[in-house]
Design an enzyme around this catalytic site. Structure first.
Site, PDB file in Angstrom:
ATOM      1  N   SER A  45      60.830  79.726  56.044  1.00  0.00           N
ATOM      2  CA  SER A  45      60.906  80.932  56.862  1.00  0.00           C
ATOM      3  C   SER A  45      61.445  82.103  56.030  1.00  0.00           C
ATOM      4  O   SER A  45      60.876  82.433  54.990  1.00  0.00           O
ATOM      5  CB  SER A  45      61.760  80.660  58.109  1.00  0.00           C
ATOM      6  OG  SER A  45      61.625  81.690  59.048  1.00  0.00           O
TER       7      SER A  45
ATOM      8  N   HIS B 226      56.737  76.935  64.567  1.00  0.00           N
ATOM      9  CA  HIS B 226      57.451  77.337  63.351  1.00  0.00           C
ATOM     10  C   HIS B 226      58.649  76.412  63.116  1.00  0.00           C
ATOM     11  O   HIS B 226      59.514  76.263  63.972  1.00  0.00           O
ATOM     12  CB  HIS B 226      57.940  78.776  63.512  1.00  0.00           C
ATOM     13  CG  HIS B 226      58.665  79.340  62.335  1.00  0.00           C
ATOM     14  ND1 HIS B 226      58.032  79.679  61.168  1.00  0.00           N
ATOM     15  CD2 HIS B 226      59.979  79.635  62.138  1.00  0.00           C
ATOM     16  CE1 HIS B 226      58.905  80.168  60.316  1.00  0.00           C
ATOM     17  NE2 HIS B 226      60.108  80.142  60.883  1.00  0.00           N
TER      18      HIS B 226
ATOM     19  N   GLU C 121      52.428  78.943  64.096  1.00  0.00           N
ATOM     20  CA  GLU C 121      53.634  79.638  63.653  1.00  0.00           C
ATOM     21  C   GLU C 121      54.178  80.636  64.681  1.00  0.00           C
ATOM     22  O   GLU C 121      55.381  80.878  64.753  1.00  0.00           O
ATOM     23  CB  GLU C 121      53.360  80.387  62.341  1.00  0.00           C
ATOM     24  CG  GLU C 121      53.163  79.502  61.130  1.00  0.00           C
ATOM     25  CD  GLU C 121      54.486  78.963  60.583  1.00  0.00           C
ATOM     26  OE1 GLU C 121      55.537  79.270  61.170  1.00  0.00           O
ATOM     27  OE2 GLU C 121      54.453  78.240  59.570  1.00  0.00           O
TER      28      GLU C 121
END
Length: 513
Positions: free
Chosen positions: A246, A467, A372
């Site tokens: 991330s 995600h 995501e």
């Protein structure tokens, strides 16, 4: 989600300097750095040295050169030689966090609610003295072992997160089982929150002072520390791989773009999970948020607003920061606080640097999860029509998005409409998928590159391969993609949603965030 757990779980403690008799630590690992001794812990075949400082604390006071608080919003400063004996048996404090809450909407299946809330109930302990790192090494490693080194940079939207959330011992044990032992290092870096630990303050004032992207500078400083000292823990400074997820993955990509692509010998490879060079613009794009802090802290009348912010009491500035949009508010991935082009660490827009070939010529892996954007689009459930969707995109991803600070609270009692998935796809592609494909398309013929698409947890209702789902968090520990649980790996072409991603790519080349 890894960064969500960063909001919900952490057990951190401050590192202290101690004096003790030699017999007290007779069975514990000891490493000598300069004239200082660091006392670690040992468990399951792994030596751990936690909370080791790699730079001066942002709040340190050097009476010979600076006044109280003058290291706020300044580049990290290297430490002098170590001395005395240091207790490195507990994680150091995390860098201060922005207050962030993920509201769970009605209508989510219990399985999804359980996933989002697993690990809740504890908080991250943060503080000013946070520029520390942690070293996990095989118990048999010694100075001269020359083991490869992996450096972990955590995620959290440049707002939250901590190196203390990850048990590097899992990685080291897995590497030993594969008969490829490594030394694992995790680092802290300044994010946005707190008067003494701003990592990504952005404005013309910040640019003029040359203090943009402090969090990225912190990471670079940690990499220099590793070059100087990692051999004492059994690592090889010429075999460093930087690895992140991330915001940590985006950070890894920006480290590849810094200094014209010259790594300075700090790392030789990179691994990126859910994050490639984000299409960011000039540091002035953050001016509205800087001005908002100036107004909320009473610094508007100051002739030097940056100096005023440096002197603002911690609680007052933190309250101002906490009232700005976060990653789970309506604004979502149009982040208020993130790296920007400052002319120093990032000398141009990342996509332009890639096109110019100003990127580290090293092998790298860059991959994403299949869905995501789903967790981020939980914050826009009040967008239910095409017109509302167009208005949302125009306000936050297209011209006009830099006009004001908006902190809208979504309506939690809302059914999921088709717009939810549309926003999820747009946010996911704009922030993650399209930048990764652009990155790889420009570099795959020039250096060794690999990519992956994780479909783990694809059956999770509403969210799918959300995600962070390429990790397992049931034990709050990292597992690698080489784990035996990974099955059904196939090779395919990276051509999904070509037309849409091509459009997004053209859009962010013209209109960076």
């Amino acid at each position: 989600m890894v960064f969500l757990r960063a909001l919900l779980i952490a057990i951190c403690a401050a590192t202290a300097t101690v004096s003790a008799s030699p017999t007290t630590y007779a069975t514990l690992p000891i490493v000598t750095l300069d004239r200082g001794k660091f006392i670690g812990t040992a468990a399951d075949g792994v030596n751990k040295f936690l909370g080791v400082p790699f730079a001066k604390p942002p709040s340190v006071v050097d009476v010979k050169s600076v006044s109280v608080g003058d290291l706020r919003f300044r580049l990290p400063q290297a430490l002098g030689p170590f001395s005395a004996t240091h207790n490195a048996t507990a994680f150091g404090l995390s860098c201060p966090q922005q207050a962030t809450t993920l509201a769970i909407p009605n209508g989510l299946p219990q399985e999804t609610v359980d996933y989002l809330t697993s690990g809740s109930g504890t908080t991250i302990l943060d503080g000013e003295d946070c520029l520390t790192l942690n070293i996990f090494a095989p118990a048999h490693a010694r100075s001269g072992s020359r083991l490869p080194v992996v450096v972990w940079i955590y995620g959290g939207g440049f707002e939250v997160g901590s190196s203390a959330l990850y048990d590097g011992g899992v990685i080291v044990n897995r590497s030993m089982a594969l008969k490829e032992p490594v030394v694992y290092v995790s680092i802290n870096y300044r994010k946005i929150d707190a008067s003494l630990a701003f990592g990504f303050l952005a404005s013309q004032e910040v640019k003029d002072a040359g203090v943009g992207n402090l969090g990225l500078h912190d990471q670079r400083m940690a990499l220099r520390w590793i070059q100087k000292y990692i051999h004492e823990f059994g690592g090889d400074c010429s075999k460093v791989t930087i690895w992140g997820q991330s915001a940590g993955s985006i950070s890894v990509s920006f480290q590849m773009l810094a200094n014209g692509g010259n790594t300075e010998g700090l790392f030789r490879a990179a691994f990126m999970q859910s994050g490639s060079p984000t299409p960011i613009g000039d540091i002035n794009y953050g001016q509205q948020y800087y001005d908002y802090l100036v107004e909320r802290t009473g610094c508007s009348c100051s002739s030097n607003t940056l100096a005023c912010l440096r002197a603002t009491p911690y609680k007052k500035l933190k309250a101002a920061v906490d009232s700005t949009p976060s990653i789970f508010t309506y604004q979502s991935l149009a982040l208020a606080w993130m790296p920007r082009v400052d002319g120093v660490f990032l000398v141009d827009e990342p996509q332009k640097l890639i096109q110019q070939g100003k990127v580290a010529r090293i092998p790298f892996v860059a991959g994403e999860c299949d869905d995501e954007g789903t967790s981020f689009s939980l914050s826009q459930l009040n967008v239910t029509t095409d017109a509302q969707l167009r208005a949302y995109l125009s306000e936050f991803l297209l011209p006009g998005r830099h006009l004001r600070v908006r902190h809208m609270t979504r309506v939690p009692k809302m059914l999921f409409t088709p717009q939810f998935k549309r926003i999820a796809s747009i946010l996911g592609d704009f922030t993650f998928q399209a930048p990764r494909r652009f990155f790889l398309n420009n570099l795959s013929t020039k250096q060794n590159t690999w990519s992956f698409l994780s479909k783990r947890l694809k059956s999770l209702p509403i969210l799918g391969s959300v995600h962070g789902s390429d990790y397992t968090t049931s034990t709050r520990k990292l597992l690698t993609l080489l784990d035996s649980q990974v099955k059904n790996i196939t090779i395919t072409q990276d051509t999904y949603r070509t037309d849409g991603m091509d459009f997004i790519t053209e859009l962010f080349l013209t209109l960076p965030l």
